[in-house]
Design a protein around this motif. Structure first.
Motif, PDB file in Angstrom:
ATOM      1  N   UNK A   9      42.004  39.006  45.486  1.00  0.00           N
ATOM      2  CA  UNK A   9      40.804  38.347  44.982  1.00  0.00           C
ATOM      3  C   UNK A   9      39.856  38.080  46.137  1.00  0.00           C
ATOM      4  N   UNK A  10      38.601  38.485  45.970  1.00  0.00           N
ATOM      5  CA  UNK A  10      37.617  38.333  47.043  1.00  0.00           C
ATOM      6  C   UNK A  10      36.318  37.748  46.496  1.00  0.00           C
ATOM      7  N   UNK A  11      35.775  36.792  47.219  1.00  0.00           N
ATOM      8  CA  UNK A  11      34.440  36.266  46.943  1.00  0.00           C
ATOM      9  C   UNK A  11      33.466  36.952  47.887  1.00  0.00           C
ATOM     10  N   UNK A  12      32.337  37.402  47.352  1.00  0.00           N
ATOM     11  CA  UNK A  12      31.281  37.984  48.183  1.00  0.00           C
ATOM     12  C   UNK A  12      29.995  37.232  47.889  1.00  0.00           C
ATOM     13  N   UNK A  13      29.450  36.565  48.894  1.00  0.00           N
ATOM     14  CA  UNK A  13      28.222  35.802  48.692  1.00  0.00           C
ATOM     15  C   UNK A  13      27.007  36.699  48.919  1.00  0.00           C
ATOM     16  N   UNK A  14      25.920  36.355  48.260  1.00  0.00           N
ATOM     17  CA  UNK A  14      24.704  37.153  48.381  1.00  0.00           C
ATOM     18  C   UNK A  14      24.900  38.586  47.934  1.00  0.00           C
ATOM     19  N   UNK A  69      28.078  23.274  45.391  1.00  0.00           N
ATOM     20  CA  UNK A  69      28.055  24.591  44.756  1.00  0.00           C
ATOM     21  C   UNK A  69      28.983  25.566  45.476  1.00  0.00           C
ATOM     22  N   UNK A  70      29.055  25.456  46.789  1.00  0.00           N
ATOM     23  CA  UNK A  70      29.990  26.307  47.543  1.00  0.00           C
ATOM     24  C   UNK A  70      31.435  25.992  47.149  1.00  0.00           C
ATOM     25  N   UNK A  71      31.734  24.721  47.003  1.00  0.00           N
ATOM     26  CA  UNK A  71      33.087  24.334  46.573  1.00  0.00           C
ATOM     27  C   UNK A  71      33.376  24.848  45.170  1.00  0.00           C
ATOM     28  N   UNK A  72      32.378  24.753  44.283  1.00  0.00           N
ATOM     29  CA  UNK A  72      32.560  25.223  42.911  1.00  0.00           C
ATOM     30  C   UNK A  72      32.817  26.729  42.873  1.00  0.00           C
ATOM     31  N   UNK A  73      32.183  27.470  43.761  1.00  0.00           N
ATOM     32  CA  UNK A  73      32.399  28.917  43.837  1.00  0.00           C
ATOM     33  C   UNK A  73      33.846  29.230  44.186  1.00  0.00           C
ATOM     34  N   UNK A  74      34.379  28.557  45.177  1.00  0.00           N
ATOM     35  CA  UNK A  74      35.764  28.775  45.578  1.00  0.00           C
ATOM     36  C   UNK A  74      36.719  28.392  44.440  1.00  0.00           C
ATOM     37  N   UNK A 120      29.776  26.390  54.606  1.00  0.00           N
ATOM     38  CA  UNK A 120      30.217  25.647  53.415  1.00  0.00           C
ATOM     39  C   UNK A 120      31.293  26.388  52.618  1.00  0.00           C
ATOM     40  N   UNK A 121      31.082  27.643  52.197  1.00  0.00           N
ATOM     41  CA  UNK A 121      32.176  28.320  51.479  1.00  0.00           C
ATOM     42  C   UNK A 121      33.400  28.571  52.349  1.00  0.00           C
ATOM     43  N   UNK A 122      33.190  28.816  53.639  1.00  0.00           N
ATOM     44  CA  UNK A 122      34.316  29.029  54.538  1.00  0.00           C
ATOM     45  C   UNK A 122      35.181  27.789  54.627  1.00  0.00           C
ATOM     46  N   UNK A 123      34.564  26.641  54.730  1.00  0.00           N
ATOM     47  CA  UNK A 123      35.311  25.391  54.840  1.00  0.00           C
ATOM     48  C   UNK A 123      36.133  25.138  53.579  1.00  0.00           C
ATOM     49  N   UNK A 124      35.540  25.350  52.409  1.00  0.00           N
ATOM     50  CA  UNK A 124      36.261  25.074  51.161  1.00  0.00           C
ATOM     51  C   UNK A 124      37.376  26.096  50.937  1.00  0.00           C
TER      52      UNK A 124
END
Length: 291
Positions: A9-14, A69-74, A120-124
């Protein structure tokens, strides 16, 4: 042959356009379960394209420079697929202007979106992986950040962007050391490619007439990102890779250079000659883009 991202599973921002879109499509082709992030409706279009090709993807619209929002994404990725294996931080903007004419808003916005939008997303994500590690769950997590040649060498007319991208490179090095104990690798790329942010710069650099290869196509960057986010890349961390077309190199950052010493405090008046001799021994800095 098993696909490089099969079951991961991978998240890709932008990921609604440009480099992020190409990354998302490649992860989909490689069997990844892709969480496509962007602001607006573009993310859903990319996710739908991945699903139409037989891949697995969902869209999640969020401003990754916003803490909640970054936390919600994770959390969405974990809730949807049960776990998270990789985060590709790609979201970024530019507001080009010479420093003497740059506004406070132009400075603040680029630093917020580009640098905080990485942190932010990295931290979460890292907090989730740390908890998994402490619970005894094996972690093979990957973070791939997006720096730039502007951040490595500087770029005239892009002081805000260069500062943010240099910050991303330094953030990558620190995070690689801090997160290693939890099974997380952290690397960065500094890509050269034609995207909505660079299409004017690279407008004339098209396909090679003899081969038809388009060295500036953003899709050329994605295989490196997929590999860095794979289980195979577990021994690579804290690195910044430059990539253009089919050329990949490892960037060599700040190093301790030659020095002068005395067993007492220097007087300003005596520093001139030894400092000039020191500079003559040191390699010349790489030219700033646009200088």
């Amino acid at each position: 042959m098993t696909a490089m991202s099969d079951g991961r599973t991978v998240i890709i921002t932008g990921a609604g356009q440009g480099l992020g879109r190409e990354h998302a499509l490649e992860f989909g082709r490689q069997g990844g379960r892709v969480v496509v992030n962007d602001v607006g409706d573009a993310a859903e279009e990319v996710a739908a394209q991945i699903r139409a090709a037989g891949g697995t993807a969902i869209a999640f619209a969020a401003d990754v420079s916003d803490w909640q929002q970054a936390e919600a994404l994770v959390q969405k990725a974990i809730a949807e697929f049960g776990t998270l294996h990789a985060l590709v931080n790609n979201a970024g903007i530019n507001r080009d202007r010479m420093l003497v004419g740059m506004s406070e808003d132009e400075w603040d916005l680029v630093l917020k979106v580009d640098l905080k939008g990485h942190f932010a997303p990295m931290r979460h994500a890292a907090a989730y992986w740390r908890d998994q590690s402490k619970q005894g769950t094996p972690v093979q997590a990957r973070i791939v950040n997006t720096s730039s040649g502007a951040g490595l060498m500087g770029s005239v007319g892009q002081g805000n962007y260069a500062a943010a991208k240099a910050g991303i490179a330094a953030l990558t090095q620190v995070a690689a050391v801090e997160f290693a104990r939890y099974g997380i690798t952290v690397n960065a790329i500094a890509p050269s490619a034609r995207t909505p942010m660079t299409e004017t710069v690279f407008a004339e650099q098209m396909r090679a007439p003899e081969t038809g290869f388009d060295a500036m196509h953003p899709g050329n960057v994605s295989p490196l990102v997929v590999w860095l986010a794979s289980a195979e890349a577990g021994d690579v961390t804290g690195r910044v890779f430059e990539i253009e077309g089919g050329t990949v190199s490892v960037a060599d950052g700040w190093q301790h250079g030659p020095r002068i010493e005395k067993d007492a405090r220097w007087d300003p008046a005596e520093l001139g000659a030894p400092l000039r001799a020191l500079l003559n021994r040191a390699p010349a800095p790489a030219p700033v883009y646009g200088a």
